[in-house]
Design a protein around this motif. Structure first.
Motif, PDB file in Angstrom:
ATOM      1  N   LEU A  18       9.880  -1.758  -8.868  1.00 11.68           N
ATOM      2  CA  LEU A  18      10.844  -0.648  -8.840  1.00 11.68           C
ATOM      3  C   LEU A  18      11.101  -0.179  -7.405  1.00 11.68           C
ATOM      4  O   LEU A  18      12.238   0.105  -7.019  1.00 11.68           O
ATOM      5  CB  LEU A  18      10.321   0.518  -9.699  1.00 11.68           C
ATOM      6  CG  LEU A  18      10.314   0.257 -11.217  1.00 11.68           C
ATOM      7  CD1 LEU A  18       9.467   1.318 -11.939  1.00 11.68           C
ATOM      8  CD2 LEU A  18      11.736   0.254 -11.766  1.00 11.68           C
ATOM      9  N   ALA A  19      10.046  -0.068  -6.622  1.00 13.15           N
ATOM     10  CA  ALA A  19      10.214   0.414  -5.245  1.00 13.15           C
ATOM     11  C   ALA A  19      11.016  -0.582  -4.419  1.00 13.15           C
ATOM     12  O   ALA A  19      11.890  -0.202  -3.625  1.00 13.15           O
ATOM     13  CB  ALA A  19       8.848   0.673  -4.607  1.00 13.15           C
ATOM     14  N   LEU A  41       0.807  -1.218   0.000  1.00  7.72           N
ATOM     15  CA  LEU A  41       0.000   0.000   0.000  1.00  7.72           C
ATOM     16  C   LEU A  41       0.840   1.268   0.000  1.00  7.72           C
ATOM     17  O   LEU A  41       0.308   2.354  -0.159  1.00  7.72           O
ATOM     18  CB  LEU A  41      -0.950  -0.004   1.197  1.00  7.72           C
ATOM     19  CG  LEU A  41      -2.063  -1.041   1.093  1.00  7.72           C
ATOM     20  CD1 LEU A  41      -2.906  -1.052   2.360  1.00  7.72           C
ATOM     21  CD2 LEU A  41      -2.956  -0.750  -0.111  1.00  7.72           C
ATOM     22  N   TYR A  42       2.142   1.146   0.229  1.00  8.55           N
ATOM     23  CA  TYR A  42       3.048   2.277   0.071  1.00  8.55           C
ATOM     24  C   TYR A  42       4.415   1.723  -0.320  1.00  8.55           C
ATOM     25  O   TYR A  42       4.651   0.515  -0.210  1.00  8.55           O
ATOM     26  CB  TYR A  42       3.049   3.186   1.299  1.00  8.55           C
ATOM     27  CG  TYR A  42       3.819   2.784   2.536  1.00  8.55           C
ATOM     28  CD1 TYR A  42       3.674   1.542   3.122  1.00  8.55           C
ATOM     29  CD2 TYR A  42       4.680   3.686   3.151  1.00  8.55           C
ATOM     30  CE1 TYR A  42       4.356   1.209   4.279  1.00  8.55           C
ATOM     31  CE2 TYR A  42       5.366   3.361   4.320  1.00  8.55           C
ATOM     32  CZ  TYR A  42       5.202   2.123   4.871  1.00  8.55           C
ATOM     33  OH  TYR A  42       5.879   1.788   6.014  1.00  8.55           O
ATOM     34  N   HIS A  43       5.271   2.601  -0.785  1.00  7.60           N
ATOM     35  CA  HIS A  43       6.511   2.107  -1.381  1.00  7.60           C
ATOM     36  C   HIS A  43       7.332   1.261  -0.422  1.00  7.60           C
ATOM     37  O   HIS A  43       8.003   0.323  -0.831  1.00  7.60           O
ATOM     38  CB  HIS A  43       7.332   3.282  -1.921  1.00  7.60           C
ATOM     39  CG  HIS A  43       7.778   4.253  -0.870  1.00  7.60           C
ATOM     40  ND1 HIS A  43       6.882   4.870  -0.017  1.00  7.60           N
ATOM     41  CD2 HIS A  43       9.002   4.704  -0.518  1.00  7.60           C
ATOM     42  CE1 HIS A  43       7.555   5.658   0.799  1.00  7.60           C
ATOM     43  NE2 HIS A  43       8.826   5.582   0.518  1.00  7.60           N
ATOM     44  N   MET A  44       7.276   1.580   0.892  1.00  9.20           N
ATOM     45  CA  MET A  44       8.059   0.810   1.848  1.00  9.20           C
ATOM     46  C   MET A  44       7.497  -0.595   2.034  1.00  9.20           C
ATOM     47  O   MET A  44       8.167  -1.475   2.577  1.00  9.20           O
ATOM     48  CB  MET A  44       8.105   1.527   3.202  1.00  9.20           C
ATOM     49  CG  MET A  44       8.728   2.916   3.180  1.00  9.20           C
ATOM     50  SD  MET A  44      10.399   2.953   2.495  1.00  9.20           S
ATOM     51  CE  MET A  44      11.267   1.971   3.717  1.00  9.20           C
ATOM     52  N   GLN A 102      -6.119   0.494  -2.900  1.00 17.46           N
ATOM     53  CA  GLN A 102      -5.438   0.900  -4.140  1.00 17.46           C
ATOM     54  C   GLN A 102      -3.955   0.590  -4.018  1.00 17.46           C
ATOM     55  O   GLN A 102      -3.152   1.471  -3.729  1.00 17.46           O
ATOM     56  CB  GLN A 102      -5.653   2.392  -4.368  1.00 17.46           C
ATOM     57  CG  GLN A 102      -7.125   2.779  -4.478  1.00 17.46           C
ATOM     58  CD  GLN A 102      -7.315   4.286  -4.668  1.00 17.46           C
ATOM     59  OE1 GLN A 102      -6.442   4.966  -5.171  1.00 17.46           O
ATOM     60  NE2 GLN A 102      -8.463   4.782  -4.252  1.00 17.46           N
ATOM     61  N   PRO A 103      -3.583  -0.662  -4.238  1.00 15.04           N
ATOM     62  CA  PRO A 103      -2.175  -1.033  -4.030  1.00 15.04           C
ATOM     63  C   PRO A 103      -1.266  -0.510  -5.129  1.00 15.04           C
ATOM     64  O   PRO A 103      -1.724   0.014  -6.147  1.00 15.04           O
ATOM     65  CB  PRO A 103      -2.215  -2.559  -4.066  1.00 15.04           C
ATOM     66  CG  PRO A 103      -3.387  -2.888  -4.915  1.00 15.04           C
ATOM     67  CD  PRO A 103      -4.394  -1.776  -4.709  1.00 15.04           C
ATOM     68  N   LEU A 104       0.026  -0.655  -4.928  1.00 11.04           N
ATOM     69  CA  LEU A 104       1.003  -0.378  -5.966  1.00 11.04           C
ATOM     70  C   LEU A 104       0.738  -1.289  -7.166  1.00 11.04           C
ATOM     71  O   LEU A 104       0.287  -2.425  -6.995  1.00 11.04           O
ATOM     72  CB  LEU A 104       2.422  -0.651  -5.444  1.00 11.04           C
ATOM     73  CG  LEU A 104       3.135   0.482  -4.704  1.00 11.04           C
ATOM     74  CD1 LEU A 104       2.426   0.858  -3.431  1.00 11.04           C
ATOM     75  CD2 LEU A 104       4.589   0.113  -4.406  1.00 11.04           C
ATOM     76  N   THR A 105       1.028  -0.807  -8.358  1.00  8.22           N
ATOM     77  CA  THR A 105       1.000  -1.693  -9.522  1.00  8.22           C
ATOM     78  C   THR A 105       2.189  -2.650  -9.404  1.00  8.22           C
ATOM     79  O   THR A 105       3.160  -2.364  -8.692  1.00  8.22           O
ATOM     80  CB  THR A 105       1.150  -0.904 -10.835  1.00  8.22           C
ATOM     81  OG1 THR A 105       2.447  -0.286 -10.847  1.00  8.22           O
ATOM     82  CG2 THR A 105       0.082   0.175 -10.967  1.00  8.22           C
ATOM     83  N   ARG A 160      14.655  -0.416  -5.341  1.00  7.88           N
ATOM     84  CA  ARG A 160      15.236   0.808  -4.778  1.00  7.88           C
ATOM     85  C   ARG A 160      15.496   0.656  -3.283  1.00  7.88           C
ATOM     86  O   ARG A 160      16.579   0.988  -2.790  1.00  7.88           O
ATOM     87  CB  ARG A 160      14.272   1.978  -5.023  1.00  7.88           C
ATOM     88  CG  ARG A 160      14.653   3.268  -4.341  1.00  7.88           C
ATOM     89  CD  ARG A 160      15.552   4.117  -5.183  1.00  7.88           C
ATOM     90  NE  ARG A 160      16.145   5.200  -4.401  1.00  7.88           N
ATOM     91  CZ  ARG A 160      16.963   6.094  -4.894  1.00  7.88           C
ATOM     92  NH1 ARG A 160      17.306   6.061  -6.171  1.00  7.88           N
ATOM     93  NH2 ARG A 160      17.483   7.029  -4.134  1.00  7.88           N
ATOM     94  N   TYR A 192       9.258  -3.693   7.488  1.00  6.51           N
ATOM     95  CA  TYR A 192       8.376  -2.926   6.606  1.00  6.51           C
ATOM     96  C   TYR A 192       7.196  -3.734   6.062  1.00  6.51           C
ATOM     97  O   TYR A 192       6.163  -3.168   5.714  1.00  6.51           O
ATOM     98  CB  TYR A 192       9.181  -2.225   5.516  1.00  6.51           C
ATOM     99  CG  TYR A 192       9.844  -0.985   6.091  1.00  6.51           C
ATOM    100  CD1 TYR A 192       9.068   0.103   6.499  1.00  6.51           C
ATOM    101  CD2 TYR A 192      11.205  -0.920   6.307  1.00  6.51           C
ATOM    102  CE1 TYR A 192       9.649   1.220   7.076  1.00  6.51           C
ATOM    103  CE2 TYR A 192      11.790   0.202   6.879  1.00  6.51           C
ATOM    104  CZ  TYR A 192      11.011   1.270   7.260  1.00  6.51           C
ATOM    105  OH  TYR A 192      11.570   2.375   7.841  1.00  6.51           O
ATOM    106  N   PRO A 239      19.857   2.951   1.154  1.00  8.66           N
ATOM    107  CA  PRO A 239      18.740   2.881   2.127  1.00  8.66           C
ATOM    108  C   PRO A 239      18.907   1.750   3.137  1.00  8.66           C
ATOM    109  O   PRO A 239      18.491   1.879   4.294  1.00  8.66           O
ATOM    110  CB  PRO A 239      17.500   2.683   1.248  1.00  8.66           C
ATOM    111  CG  PRO A 239      17.994   2.382  -0.129  1.00  8.66           C
ATOM    112  CD  PRO A 239      19.386   2.894  -0.238  1.00  8.66           C
ATOM    113  N   GLY A 272       4.471  -3.055 -11.484  1.00  9.38           N
ATOM    114  CA  GLY A 272       5.663  -2.309 -11.916  1.00  9.38           C
ATOM    115  C   GLY A 272       6.185  -1.401 -10.808  1.00  9.38           C
ATOM    116  O   GLY A 272       7.394  -1.350 -10.547  1.00  9.38           O
ATOM    117  N   GLU A 273       5.278  -0.691 -10.151  1.00 10.42           N
ATOM    118  CA  GLU A 273       5.702   0.169  -9.036  1.00 10.42           C
ATOM    119  C   GLU A 273       6.348  -0.660  -7.923  1.00 10.42           C
ATOM    120  O   GLU A 273       7.375  -0.269  -7.351  1.00 10.42           O
ATOM    121  CB  GLU A 273       4.497   0.919  -8.457  1.00 10.42           C
ATOM    122  CG  GLU A 273       4.011   2.064  -9.334  1.00 10.42           C
ATOM    123  CD  GLU A 273       2.732   2.710  -8.787  1.00 10.42           C
ATOM    124  OE1 GLU A 273       2.512   3.904  -9.047  1.00 10.42           O
ATOM    125  OE2 GLU A 273       1.930   2.001  -8.126  1.00 10.42           O
TER     126      GLU A 273
END
Lengths: 261, 261, 261, 261
Positions: free
Chosen positions: C215-216, C118-121, C206-209, C219, C187, C225, C211-212
């Motif tokens: 990539l996240a 639900l978020y990049h982390m 609304q989760p990350l796709t 990263r 996380y 990080p 692809g997102e």
């Protein structure tokens, strides 16, 4: 300064620290008590967060919320003093008042749900928890209770009760003495936490009957449970290094000297 | 190094520690301020968690987010510097910026619910809390704001407001000065916590009117409440042993010498 | 004892303390890593809560979860060692494993909701979070994973993923190295906390796709990080007085002597 | 004083501190154990919050909840002693009892939802968690269990189980020994926390089967996990500076002398 006043200031500093340490007041909010020997005065800290209040921060005010002696240069009082003064005026049986924006109380300041006692420790919310909405008499304001007429209006809304919820703002709590005030402030808050959790079940709440609430409240406010809770809160402050030091007699005299100049 | 810069770095380290200690930033997130005397520069820590930032970790950047002097060997900057630089470029009235992934803010980064001020302390969220969705202009990314055009897009979404929610990512907050920024960051977060709790009641929210929000925000941002909150947060850091030591003049000179070699 | 093993034991003790201090493991749960030089062994503490694990508590096991050397008298290993051994067997790319019953993960072990980023982390939960139900193959058990065939079944359920939810029990997490494992464990847990809060809105997540998320995750798992988070967690342990002391060379030799007798 | 009694008082003080430190008991609530050598007596603190109980605060009572020796002047016992005495009378297999108002348990004291085991650590709630409602036999009371007949009624409601929920009041927990009692108290509470969270999904709960619950409970109550949890809780108390000092032999003799006068 009379012994009773020295002791009262220390007790009031302790009370400030307890409601902070137990998670109900953050940077804002305040706790006051009526003067121990002069019922026409009350004691309250200068404008500081309750978590950092020292006995030496505490000043005397008239019930019109005017400082009895001019505050020293650079020292400012709280903006919402009239909450305290107007309640002491309207309620001779009230000898201590707290005002806070505790997080678990705030949802109830925004919805129509009335707080009800859901366990025996919550019985101190009293028979009724009235709402006060600053819009009703004063329209758009900054929400703070700054003017004497706003304080008087809030005191009227409190009526004979012990807790009033202020719409989109927070809570004001009254007690017959300082220990009772702290006890009410904390356990009313715990009861709100229980009501928040219980509400998620989507079923009707099953509060105490009026008879149960009366009996439980009377029991909780007896000397033994009051002393037990106070010892508990003070010990927690001490362990955390947060217990305020009392004013020393010599320091008091010196300070008084300085202030008189 | 001029006194104002020494002091600014200390204040910025304190601000970093406060937002961590108060539970809003964890390992990631960052806080910056505009250079105290050169509006075309800003100050921000090297890539470290705000909880451990020291004044000596803070470097100067141009508004294009390039280090004014090359960073010492082994020292790396944050990846998302452009969040800060692009907002300072677009908003001359903004002198401090924070970016965080505070837990209570994240649900609002995933649903259509707009944040609204639910109590007077939440009035600083401002008239509107816009959303920014990295997908709209940039499609699938790692969600981070890494490129100047991404930072500029975020700054456009922020517009004249003080808080922008980033879809599936977090929040970015702006302030006219560092104290105001910390105040906004913390109380916007508290307001989000209240909105989360209140939503569970399944009834319509009753936010402040625009007039109330304006008056409450102006009041909260006055010097007295700002100073009171800052004292409170600093005292909490000190009690926890987390207050950062200021740079010593001698150490600064020595450090500067080393860096110049 | 080779330097790499001394260092590995210290790092593993730190990892144990971090997942406890950050609130994910309580009295039960465990963290292991593959032996730094022998891929057919893994390191794990004797049966103790991760919060109190010292480097000297860590022993070597074969991938069949047998101690490489008999445990000293009075020392017992964890009951669920096969969780670790069977995953190391099945997944040569996995070099660290944690198992926990973190509170915010448990609701997802009881309902059909799949965890989504639900978020990049939260992207490190991976493309899919499979479920494993001990009932499917083993019927009524005590829920613990005690037998080699239970461990192997769990490892099959994990498949190529990095997190498997165990019905009515908890979570098992895999990482390519110890830092990554701690990062994933923490996380993934934060993402579960966000999903719990967001669910209360009663709207579609609304989760990350994909692809997102890819990539996240890439990263987040980069050295910068990873190092930043590790420094943050270690500093928090140090401030709390919880950072484990490394084994001293002399003590190691003495201890080894005793064990060999 | 026999060694076993000295040791029992120390263990009971530790148990009091653990259930407080782990967040289940606040100012109110109590923990008792049966006398180590005389099954017709039990040990419990004088009226103090469990967080501050010392071994020297612990006194002996008959199963009719009368002090074996008159309490020293100024020392008062808990009001709800009969909870303990009547359960020890009715349940010879029970050797330790706790009573608390833990926040996460309270919603279940107000709604019809039965607590069910949702993960293996929650299996100790037992086959059934009965309710006791003081209204059924006693009508409006202050909710506290003060009279022998109230205690006996509660003990009947507990029946052969290990946890009874008291409507609008709290929970009473039984154990075969002190470690088991603490274990039950804490993990029943954790299970309630999981049930609260899981309920927000609005789907049917999927508890352990009776077979799973039996096997998991038996496993959890074996010496190894019991010792591991006890070490964990004691270490946490020690790190926090909350571990109670044992009674010193000399001090005990002196104290006994004083009490006899």
């Amino acid at each position: 300064m009379a012994d009773s006043l020295v002791q009262a200031k220390h007790q009031l500093a302790i009370a400030n620290r307890i409601v902070s340490y137990e998670g109900i007041i953050d940077a804002f909010g305040h706790v006051s008590m009526r003067h121990p020997t002069d019922p026409n005065r009350y004691l309250i800290s200068r404008s500081r967060s309750p978590e950092v209040v020292e006995p030496s921060d505490i000043y005397e005010y008239t019930l019109d919320s005017q400082p009895v002696r001019p505050l020293p240069a650079g020292i400012q009082g709280y903006g919402e003093l009239v909450i305290h003064g107007e309640i002491y005026k309207a309620r001779p049986d009230v000898n201590a008042v707290s005002h806070h924006h505790g997080m678990a109380m705030l949802p109830f300041c925004n919805v129509a749900d009335e707080l009800v006692p859901l366990y025996h420790m919550g019985a101190q919310i009293g028979e009724k928890v009235p709402f006060w909405d600053s819009r009703d008499e004063f329209g758009d304001t900054c929400l703070l209770v700054l003017k004497p007429e706003e304080g008087a209006s809030l005191a009227r809304a409190l009526g004979p009760n012990w807790l009033v919820l202020m719409r989109r703002h927070g809570a004001t709590v009254a007690g017959r003495n300082l220990t009772e005030l702290v006890f009410r402030t904390i356990y009313q808050y715990r009861n709100a936490e229980v009501q928040l959790m219980t509400r998620s079940f989507g079923v009707a709440l099953q509060p105490l009957t009026p008879g149960e609430a009366k009996l439980a409240s009377e029991r909780n406010l007896m000397p033994k449970p009051q002393a037990r809770a106070w010892e508990y809160w003070c010990t927690r402050l001490k362990k955390a290094g947060e217990f305020p030091a009392p004013l020393k007699a010599s320091k008091i005299r010196a300070t008084k000297g300085k202030r008189r100049r």
